[in-house]
Design a protein around this motif. Structure first.
Motif, PDB file in Angstrom:
ATOM      1  N   GLU A   1       0.827  -1.217   0.000  1.00  0.00           N
ATOM      2  CA  GLU A   1       0.000   0.000   0.000  1.00  0.00           C
ATOM      3  C   GLU A   1       0.854   1.256   0.000  1.00  0.00           C
ATOM      4  O   GLU A   1       0.534   2.244  -0.666  1.00  0.00           O
ATOM      5  CB  GLU A   1      -0.920  -0.015   1.226  1.00  0.00           C
ATOM      6  N   GLU A   2       1.966   1.233   0.751  1.00  0.00           N
ATOM      7  CA  GLU A   2       2.835   2.416   0.826  1.00  0.00           C
ATOM      8  C   GLU A   2       3.417   2.759  -0.546  1.00  0.00           C
ATOM      9  O   GLU A   2       3.546   3.937  -0.900  1.00  0.00           O
ATOM     10  CB  GLU A   2       3.980   2.178   1.823  1.00  0.00           C
ATOM     11  N   PHE A   3       3.772   1.724  -1.301  1.00  0.00           N
ATOM     12  CA  PHE A   3       4.313   1.945  -2.637  1.00  0.00           C
ATOM     13  C   PHE A   3       3.241   2.534  -3.545  1.00  0.00           C
ATOM     14  O   PHE A   3       3.497   3.471  -4.311  1.00  0.00           O
ATOM     15  CB  PHE A   3       4.829   0.635  -3.228  1.00  0.00           C
ATOM     16  N   GLN A   4       2.040   1.984  -3.480  1.00  0.00           N
ATOM     17  CA  GLN A   4       0.956   2.458  -4.330  1.00  0.00           C
ATOM     18  C   GLN A   4       0.575   3.894  -4.019  1.00  0.00           C
ATOM     19  O   GLN A   4       0.274   4.685  -4.912  1.00  0.00           O
ATOM     20  CB  GLN A   4      -0.245   1.513  -4.200  1.00  0.00           C
ATOM     21  N   THR A   5       0.632   4.245  -2.729  1.00  0.00           N
ATOM     22  CA  THR A   5       0.376   5.631  -2.337  1.00  0.00           C
ATOM     23  C   THR A   5       1.450   6.551  -2.907  1.00  0.00           C
ATOM     24  O   THR A   5       1.155   7.640  -3.413  1.00  0.00           O
ATOM     25  CB  THR A   5       0.352   5.757  -0.801  1.00  0.00           C
ATOM     26  N   MET A   6       2.704   6.104  -2.817  1.00  0.00           N
ATOM     27  CA  MET A   6       3.811   6.889  -3.364  1.00  0.00           C
ATOM     28  C   MET A   6       3.643   7.087  -4.869  1.00  0.00           C
ATOM     29  O   MET A   6       3.827   8.198  -5.389  1.00  0.00           O
ATOM     30  CB  MET A   6       5.141   6.175  -3.076  1.00  0.00           C
ATOM     31  N   GLY A   7       3.267   6.021  -5.582  1.00  0.00           N
ATOM     32  CA  GLY A   7       3.078   6.110  -7.026  1.00  0.00           C
ATOM     33  C   GLY A   7       2.000   7.110  -7.393  1.00  0.00           C
ATOM     34  O   GLY A   7       2.169   7.921  -8.317  1.00  0.00           O
ATOM     35  N   LYS A   8       0.900   7.087  -6.649  1.00  0.00           N
ATOM     36  CA  LYS A   8      -0.183   8.040  -6.917  1.00  0.00           C
ATOM     37  C   LYS A   8       0.255   9.464  -6.598  1.00  0.00           C
ATOM     38  O   LYS A   8      -0.075  10.411  -7.324  1.00  0.00           O
ATOM     39  CB  LYS A   8      -1.423   7.681  -6.104  1.00  0.00           C
ATOM     40  N   ASP A   9       1.023   9.633  -5.514  1.00  0.00           N
ATOM     41  CA  ASP A   9       1.529  10.962  -5.155  1.00  0.00           C
ATOM     42  C   ASP A   9       2.404  11.542  -6.269  1.00  0.00           C
ATOM     43  O   ASP A   9       2.294  12.727  -6.603  1.00  0.00           O
ATOM     44  CB  ASP A   9       2.345  10.888  -3.860  1.00  0.00           C
ATOM     45  N   VAL A  10       3.264  10.713  -6.829  1.00  0.00           N
ATOM     46  CA  VAL A  10       4.141  11.177  -7.911  1.00  0.00           C
ATOM     47  C   VAL A  10       3.307  11.514  -9.147  1.00  0.00           C
ATOM     48  O   VAL A  10       3.562  12.518  -9.824  1.00  0.00           O
ATOM     49  CB  VAL A  10       5.208  10.114  -8.244  1.00  0.00           C
TER      50      VAL A  10
END
Length: 308
Positions: free
Chosen positions: A177-186
């Motif tokens: 989930e943390e990675f997916q959140t980071m991807g969406k943030d970028v």
């Protein structure tokens, strides 16, 4: 062969075409449903051709990611009005186009048009012709990008802007989930800040040289700078180029959610927290209708023509 009001309704439900056109089709086909559908399709060819010259600069950008196949797609489908882009039939058609691209990897838009639409035994072109007849507006596929690997996507404003970020990491990390959140943030960063390049290494040499020339010319016009040694001017220009990179390069931009770090630092912090390697390798940003000439209604002329 005669037909009833129920037949007209059934034809309308099958084709999405207006009641009067359905009635006309059944009359032409002597009540034969299949012939009536063929008639509407044939008429759809004429309608599509007639509407093809009309400006289609609205519509939506659609993002699709097949996690199982690890294929991401960003596609822009245009219509004449923003209203049509909110139509469920338009949305369904656009998503089917994205899925077709993901599965079939067309070389270009023309090739895509000649492929069978996902979930249909008819081509993309034929499905668009049906939709144009049913909805009454010109619609077309403008462009698309297809990427194999891990991607994150973001759609802003119902399709006004779409972003697809390409990332390099392992499967276990990509599922977190943390990675997916980071991807969406970028992806949201890209949507908001419109970077032109990934990082300084991605900026073409001629672009950098052009920026240097502009800055040098500006300094020569400044009396305070005109008499400074060349070495000093070079140092100042170097600083201005670094500032330019922070404006146009994604990884060097100030992170919009935390001004204390740049995007590069944010990605690195998430990678450290997850104990993984994460690299942003590229991105695509589509703004709906960018570069297209949009239709401008001349209401004065319209009213004048009505008076006449």
């Amino acid at each position: 062969m005669s037909f009833t009001a129920k037949d007209v309704q059934a034809l309308r439900e099958k084709t999405g075409v207006g009641m009067m056109d359905c009635k006309k089709a059944l009359t032409q086909a002597d009540g034969d449903m299949e012939k009536a559908i063929d008639f509407l399709r044939e008429r759809g060819l004429a309608v599509a051709a007639k509407k093809a010259t009309r400006v289609a600069a609205e519509g939506a950008v659609i993002a699709y990611y097949d996690e199982a196949a690890k294929v991401g797609v960003l596609v822009e489908v245009n219509s004449e009005t923003d209203f049509v882009a909110k139509n469920d039939k338009f949305k369904t058609l656009a998503l089917s186009v994205a899925k077709t691209i993901a599965k079939n990897n067309p070389a270009d838009v023309d090739t895509l048009y000649n492929m069978n639409l996902d979930g249909s035994d008819r081509t993309v072109t034929e499905n668009f012709q049906d939709a144009i007849l049913a909805i009454g507006e010109n619609m077309k596929i403008r462009r698309f990008e297809r990427v194999e690997g891990v991607v994150s996507t973001y759609i802003h404003g119902g399709g006004s802007v779409g972003v697809m970020v390409c990332l390099d990491t392992d499967d276990a990390t990509a599922a977190k989930e943390e990675f997916q959140t980071m991807g969406k943030d970028v992806a949201m960063q890209i949507a908001a800040m419109s970077p032109l390049y990934l990082d300084p290494a991605s900026v073409p040499a001629d672009v950098i040289e052009h920026e240097k020339e502009i800055n040098l010319a500006q300094m020569k016009e400044d009396p305070k700078m005109a008499n400074k040694p060349a070495a000093v001017l070079d140092k100042i220009i170097e600083g201005k180029i670094d500032k330019y990179f922070k404006e146009v390069c994604l990884m060097d931009q100030e992170f919009v959610k935390n001004g204390d770090m740049d995007v590069k630092g944010y990605v690195a912090s998430v990678a450290k927290a997850l104990g993984a390697e994460i690299k942003v390798t590229g991105f695509y940003r589509y703004a709906k209708g960018e570069g297209l000439q949009k239709k401008e209604d001349d209401f004065a002329a319209e009213i004048a023509s009505m008076v006449k």
